[in-house]
Design an enzyme around this catalytic site. Structure first.
Site, mmCIF file in Angstrom:
data_model
loop_
_atom_site.group_PDB
_atom_site.id
_atom_site.type_symbol
_atom_site.label_atom_id
_atom_site.label_comp_id
_atom_site.label_asym_id
_atom_site.label_seq_id
_atom_site.Cartn_x
_atom_site.Cartn_y
_atom_site.Cartn_z
ATOM 1 N N GLU A 1 15.597 28.110 3.426
ATOM 2 C CA GLU A 1 14.608 29.110 3.034
ATOM 3 C C GLU A 1 15.118 30.462 3.516
ATOM 4 O O GLU A 1 15.454 30.618 4.692
ATOM 5 C CB GLU A 1 13.251 28.852 3.702
ATOM 6 C CG GLU A 1 12.653 27.485 3.472
ATOM 7 C CD GLU A 1 11.460 27.248 4.388
ATOM 8 O OE1 GLU A 1 11.037 28.201 5.092
ATOM 9 O OE2 GLU A 1 10.956 26.124 4.424
ATOM 10 N N ASP B 1 4.213 34.900 11.633
ATOM 11 C CA ASP B 1 5.449 34.644 12.353
ATOM 12 C C ASP B 1 5.344 35.090 13.809
ATOM 13 O O ASP B 1 4.728 36.102 14.130
ATOM 14 C CB ASP B 1 6.620 35.378 11.685
ATOM 15 C CG ASP B 1 6.961 34.772 10.339
ATOM 16 O OD1 ASP B 1 7.121 33.538 10.293
ATOM 17 O OD2 ASP B 1 7.044 35.517 9.348
#
Length: 276
Positions: free
Chosen positions: A53, A64
């Site tokens: 990815e 994140d």
């Protein structure tokens, strides 16, 4: 040119036929540089990852943790653009022949234009896109163009997802289902959430799509644990941390290859243990 969703499907099916979980690596484009990011993604695939990815760096990556936020900040300060993300997809896929997806928040895609983004991602040889913050109810336009261009649409499910929600999301998705191992942001942790196995079981009750588990998976032991019940193991922050901690570019690439090999071995061991 159509995208590589078929290659993604075949790769996951081949791992299953071999009696193992697939290893999915995540690395952001433009980190530590655009060329360095291409080299790192290629190294992860050469080291043992089946799929990679490529993250599209974002100024406010709310899902994140600090490791990926740091890498995104370096990439953005380096001037990374969507064209660089697409170049990363193209060159990584060309170098390895393996499936390459983009993981991105929705806002950059929306601004760039859905038709343009899907067409260019397919032309770059991309296999699909993971869209963690796109509600399925608002995804029709994306899914229409993704399907037209042969791209997978991967949605993310949290452990808190209700069964009816799981059914709705998996019906709309393609490629695989991204199952978050725990609540919270990405990052390395001491253990993988016990909720992950229950989530995989509930997802499999609703869909035939492969289920890959990520968030908090960072070691070979974690990979072995997850591979015992999932179709794929997703690792991101641990790869990024290897690059951040490396004293130089070549050492970073060697560390990425080494980690990919360790994780791939863990994924194979976990799947074997589950069969015995």
């Amino acid at each position: 040119m159509t995208g590589n969703v078929r290659l993604l499907d075949e790769t996951l099916a081949a791992a299953k036929a071999e009696g193992r979980a697939a290893l999915v690596a995540y690395l952001p484009a433009g980190f530590p540089t655009v060329d360095g990011g291409i080299a790192a993604a290629t190294a992860a695939l050469e080291g043992g990852a089946d799929i990679v990815e490529i993250g599209l760096p974002h100024s406010d990556p709310v899902l994140d943790g600090p490791v990926i936020q740091t890498a995104d900040d370096i990439a953005l300060r380096g001037g990374v653009r969507i064209a660089d993300v697409l170049r990363t997809v193209r060159e990584t896929h060309t170098a390895t022949g393996k499936p390459v997806l983009v993981m991105t928040y929705w806002n950059p895609v929306d601004r760039y234009g859905v038709e343009r983004f899907t067409a260019e991602l397919a032309a770059a040889g991309g296999a699909g896109c993971i869209l963690p913050d796109l509600p399925v109810e608002e995804s029709a336009l994306w899914r229409e163009h993704a399907a037209k261009h042969g791209l997978a649409t991967v949605f993310v499910l949290a452990p808190s997802s209700r069964d009816d929600r799981i059914a709705t999301i998996t019906e709309a998705g393609s490629g695989f289902v991204y199952a978050a191992s725990l609540m919270g942001v990405t990052g390395t942790r001491e253990s993988v959430g016990a909720q992950a196995e229950d989530l995989v079981r509930r997802v499999r009750a609703k869909t035939e799509l492969p289920v890959c588990v990520g968030i908090g998976v960072s070691t070979a032991a974690h990979a072995e644990q997850v591979a015992a019940f999932a179709d794929g193991v997703i690792v991101g922050s641990a790869f990024v941390k290897r690059l951040l901690d490396a004293p130089g570019a070549e050492a970073g690439l060697a560390a990425v290859r080494e980690l990919a090999a360790e994780l791939a071995a863990g994924a194979r061991a976990g799947a074997r243990a589950a069969r015995t």
